[in-house]
Design a protein around this motif. Structure first.
Motif, short mmCIF file in Angstrom:
data_model
loop_
_atom_site.label_atom_id
_atom_site.label_comp_id
_atom_site.label_asym_id
_atom_site.label_seq_id
_atom_site.Cartn_x
_atom_site.Cartn_y
_atom_site.Cartn_z
N GLY A 69 0.84 -1.19 0.00
CA GLY A 69 0.00 0.00 0.00
C GLY A 69 0.88 1.24 0.00
N LEU A 70 0.62 2.11 -0.95
CA LEU A 70 1.35 3.38 -1.01
C LEU A 70 0.39 4.49 -0.63
CD1 LEU A 70 3.58 5.45 -2.08
CD2 LEU A 70 2.40 5.29 -4.26
N GLY A 71 0.77 5.29 0.34
CA GLY A 71 -0.05 6.44 0.71
C GLY A 71 0.18 7.54 -0.32
N PHE A 72 -0.86 7.80 -1.11
CA PHE A 72 -0.73 8.75 -2.23
C PHE A 72 -0.27 10.13 -1.76
CE2 PHE A 72 -2.85 11.80 -5.20
CZ PHE A 72 -2.10 11.50 -6.32
N GLU A 73 -0.91 10.64 -0.72
CA GLU A 73 -0.56 11.99 -0.26
C GLU A 73 0.86 12.06 0.29
OE1 GLU A 73 -3.56 10.69 0.22
OE2 GLU A 73 -4.76 12.11 -0.95
N ARG A 74 1.34 10.95 0.86
CA ARG A 74 2.73 10.99 1.37
C ARG A 74 3.70 11.11 0.21
NH1 ARG A 74 2.78 7.21 6.80
NH2 ARG A 74 0.90 8.15 7.68
N LEU A 75 3.37 10.49 -0.90
CA LEU A 75 4.22 10.63 -2.08
C LEU A 75 4.13 12.05 -2.65
CD1 LEU A 75 6.13 9.45 -4.17
CD2 LEU A 75 4.16 8.43 -5.34
N VAL A 76 2.93 12.61 -2.64
CA VAL A 76 2.78 13.99 -3.12
C VAL A 76 3.54 14.95 -2.19
CG1 VAL A 76 1.17 15.85 -3.71
CG2 VAL A 76 0.55 13.47 -4.20
N LEU A 77 3.52 14.66 -0.90
CA LEU A 77 4.31 15.47 0.05
C LEU A 77 5.77 15.48 -0.39
CD1 LEU A 77 3.54 14.58 3.80
CD2 LEU A 77 3.38 16.82 2.72
N VAL B 290 7.24 14.84 -3.34
CA VAL B 290 7.61 15.49 -4.61
C VAL B 290 7.22 16.97 -4.68
CG1 VAL B 290 7.63 13.35 -5.95
CG2 VAL B 290 5.52 14.69 -5.80
N THR B 291 6.53 17.47 -3.66
CA THR B 291 6.25 18.90 -3.65
C THR B 291 7.07 19.64 -2.59
OG1 THR B 291 4.43 18.57 -2.10
CG2 THR B 291 3.86 18.67 -4.46
N GLY B 292 7.66 18.88 -1.66
CA GLY B 292 8.40 19.52 -0.58
C GLY B 292 7.48 20.21 0.41
N MET B 293 6.16 19.95 0.32
CA MET B 293 5.26 20.53 1.32
C MET B 293 5.51 19.85 2.66
SD MET B 293 3.61 22.89 -0.33
CE MET B 293 2.10 23.27 0.57
N GLN B 294 5.10 20.52 3.73
CA GLN B 294 5.46 20.04 5.06
C GLN B 294 4.31 19.37 5.79
OE1 GLN B 294 8.94 20.76 6.36
NE2 GLN B 294 8.80 20.61 4.13
N ASN B 295 3.09 19.62 5.32
CA ASN B 295 1.93 19.07 6.05
C ASN B 295 0.99 18.39 5.06
OD1 ASN B 295 -0.56 18.73 7.49
ND2 ASN B 295 0.15 20.26 8.96
N ILE B 296 0.61 17.17 5.38
CA ILE B 296 -0.22 16.37 4.46
C ILE B 296 -1.56 17.07 4.19
CG2 ILE B 296 -1.37 14.94 6.22
CD1 ILE B 296 -0.64 12.50 4.30
N ARG B 297 -1.98 17.95 5.08
CA ARG B 297 -3.23 18.68 4.87
C ARG B 297 -3.13 19.66 3.70
NH1 ARG B 297 -4.53 19.81 11.33
NH2 ARG B 297 -4.56 17.59 11.85
N ASP B 298 -1.90 19.90 3.26
CA ASP B 298 -1.71 20.88 2.20
C ASP B 298 -1.41 20.25 0.85
OD1 ASP B 298 -2.15 22.82 4.13
OD2 ASP B 298 -0.02 22.92 4.65
N VAL B 299 -1.58 18.93 0.74
CA VAL B 299 -1.37 18.30 -0.57
C VAL B 299 -2.62 17.58 -1.07
CG1 VAL B 299 1.13 18.07 -0.31
CG2 VAL B 299 -0.36 16.18 0.39
N ILE B 300 -3.75 17.82 -0.41
CA ILE B 300 -5.04 17.28 -0.85
C ILE B 300 -5.97 18.50 -0.93
CG2 ILE B 300 -5.80 16.75 1.54
CD1 ILE B 300 -7.15 14.20 0.35
N PRO B 301 -6.84 18.56 -1.96
CA PRO B 301 -7.61 19.81 -2.11
C PRO B 301 -8.39 20.19 -0.85
CG PRO B 301 -7.91 18.40 -4.04
CD PRO B 301 -7.06 17.61 -3.08
N PHE B 302 -9.14 19.24 -0.30
CA PHE B 302 -9.99 19.56 0.85
C PHE B 302 -9.76 18.53 1.94
CE2 PHE B 302 -11.96 20.92 -3.14
CZ PHE B 302 -11.88 22.29 -2.94
#
Ligand code: ATP
Ligand code: MN
Length: 478
Positions: A447-455, A457-469
């Protein structure tokens, strides 16, 4: 004006000397003459130079930050710095007014916390535009990766009667009236009266159904929303997140690790190839952000360097037992710096330990394998030593666990013993056990956590900021 070009297309094609139509939202309006127009199609804005002499005072006044505007005119090479083309507009129409006094997204720097409060508008900002375009790219890359390798996309159910991890932490799904719940004679909730005739919940994983698919189609993956009612107020957990779960028949743990490593590298490369402007922007944003952090809290590499580093290096593979030895003898352990000191084999690893291994010891992604059976799920394959299972977790710098997978227990008798040990009733999972009764074979998945991967590759710091809502404890806004 019905047909218009996207700004991304204009920047790519540079059709200077032709008449073009554009539509977007005003970022800024400078000197009553220069509109920075964004249509969200790319990181860059288009400079629209308005012809003040041919525009009424009224229209000029209505060109404000946030307003929706259409414009047409000749596309020319830009005189100014910072852009290669600009639009010399002969026509400008404000199709949707904004309100410069009340518009929440004033053109200035906002905190991420504030942005979460205005998540309905934050997609219009540079940062969230970049994140959302990359998020789209990551999902496309994942589908493409699996499709190229002969995997089939299996849609696993969202409402389910099973709790794959046996962990609880599920959201119940019911149509029973909460203020007048039907009860059985012994006072329990009578789920026979419920919509599905039994207790159901939102899925925490599509894996069990994925196994059913793999034992028929050989190679499948799921990609869907996943729900966990865990009260984790961390920067790595959401209550609603997306998970990718490939499952491969006739495969073992090594095949599983190879697949996961290939996939992660494929996605990182895809994002680097497709989103150079977004990455440049996000990298600069991160560097600015980190100036306020103490030196030892800053990430050791800029974003794009970190991504290139992932591509250039094999992930470090080692067993849980080897990791425990490293951790036990580590400086922070000896100096009692870990919140959870490591003394005995069998301890569950906390994120402080995972991060030590990845960020301090190996300084690259790590795949930990062969965990103690007690701390992993019932379906993981028992190793010959009788105490560890063929599990693997992939740990990433700055993220911690990004992938969790295993070879599955394909032997019916051992699987039944394991279920007993975990207090899982076999009669509720006959359908799952049938795969072990008829044509069972070795198989593995993760299982790959999609948002963790987006975190990552974007260098964002909080998972709440890589999903629209984002959905998290206390918040289901928008
Ligand atoms: P963690 O220990 O970080 O809570 P987990 O062991 O619960 O993770 P799994 O059950 O193995 O995770 O789920 C597979 C993957 O899903 C994880 O590797 C992680 O990338 C992701 N994941 C798990 N829980 C969440 C969550 N609440 N929000 C976002 N992603 C998650
Ligand atoms: Mn968890």
């Amino acid at each position: 004006m019905s047909t218009h070009s996207s700004i991304a297309q204009l920047i790519a094609d540079q059709p200077t000397g032709t008449t073009v139509h554009v539509a977007g939202w005003v970022r800024t309006f400078r000197n009553n003459q220069f509109i920075a127009l964004s249509d969200g199609s790319c990181q860059k804005t288009l400079q629209v130079v308005v012809d003040r002499d041919n525009l009424s005072e009224d229209v000029l006044k209505r060109i404000t930050t946030g307003a929706a505007v259409t414009a047409s005119g000749e596309l020319i090479e830009s005189q100014g710095r910072g852009q290669t083309i600009e639009l010399k507009a002969t026509e400008v129409e404000v199709v949707g007014d904004s309100n410069p006094e009340k518009y929440l997204l004033q053109p200035k720097k906002h905190s991420m916390e504030f942005m979460r409060e205005v998540a309905h508008l934050r997609p219009r900002t540079n940062t969230f535009g970049a994140v959302l375009r990359i998020r789209h790219g990551v999902s496309m890359a994942i589908h493409q990766f699996f499709d190229e390798r002969g995997f089939f996309y299996l849609h696993s159910p969202i409402i389910t009667a099973s709790d794959a991890e046996g962990a609880g932490e599920t959201f119940q799904v019911t149509t029973l009236p909460l203020n007048d719940v039907p009860k059985t004679d012994d006072g329990e909730v009578d789920f026979k009266e419920d919509f599905f005739g039994k207790a159901t919940n939102l899925t925490v994983s599509g894996q069990l159904e994925g196994e059913l698919g793999a034992l028929a189609l050989s190679k499948i993956y799921t990609f869907g929303p996943t729900f966990r009612a865990e009260n984790s107020n961390t920067t790595r957990h959401l209550a609603e997140f997306w998970m990718i779960e490939p499952e491969i028949a006739f495969a073992d743990l090594k095949d599983d690790m190879d697949l996961a490593e290939d996939m992660l590298k494929y996605v990182v490369k895809y994002v680097m190839d497709r989103f150079p402007d977004e990455l440049e922007f996000l990298e600069k944003r991160l560097l600015d952000e980190e100036k306020n952090k103490p030196v030892n809290k800053r990430s050791p590499m800029p974003l794009r360097e970190k991504m290139a580093f992932i591509l250039a290096n094999d992930f470090q593979r080692l067993t849980y037992t080897e990791a425990i030895d490293i951790l036990r003898n580590s400086k922070p352990n000896k100096k009692k710096k870990f919140q959870f000191p490591i003394d005995a084999w069998g301890a569950d690893l906390q994120s402080e330990h995972e991060r030590y291994l990845v960020e301090k010891h190996f300084k690259k992604p790590v795949i930990l394998t062969d965990y103690p059976a007690e701390i992993k799920a019932f379906y993981m394959r028992m190793n010959d030593d009788g105490k560890t299972v063929a599990a693997m977790d992939i740990l990433f710098p700055g993220i911690g666990e990004i992938v969790g997978g295993s070879q599955r227990e394909e032997r019916l008798d051992i699987l039944l013993d394991r279920m007993k040990a975990f207090d899982i009733h076999p009669e509720e999972m006959e359908w799952f056990l049938d795969t072990r009764r008829y044509g069972s074979c070795k198989h593995a998945g993760f299982g790959l956590g999609f948002e963790r991967l987006v975190l990552f590759v974007t260098g964002m710091q909080n998972i709440r900021d890589v999903i629209p809502f984002p959905r998290y404890p206390g918040s289901a806004e928008f």
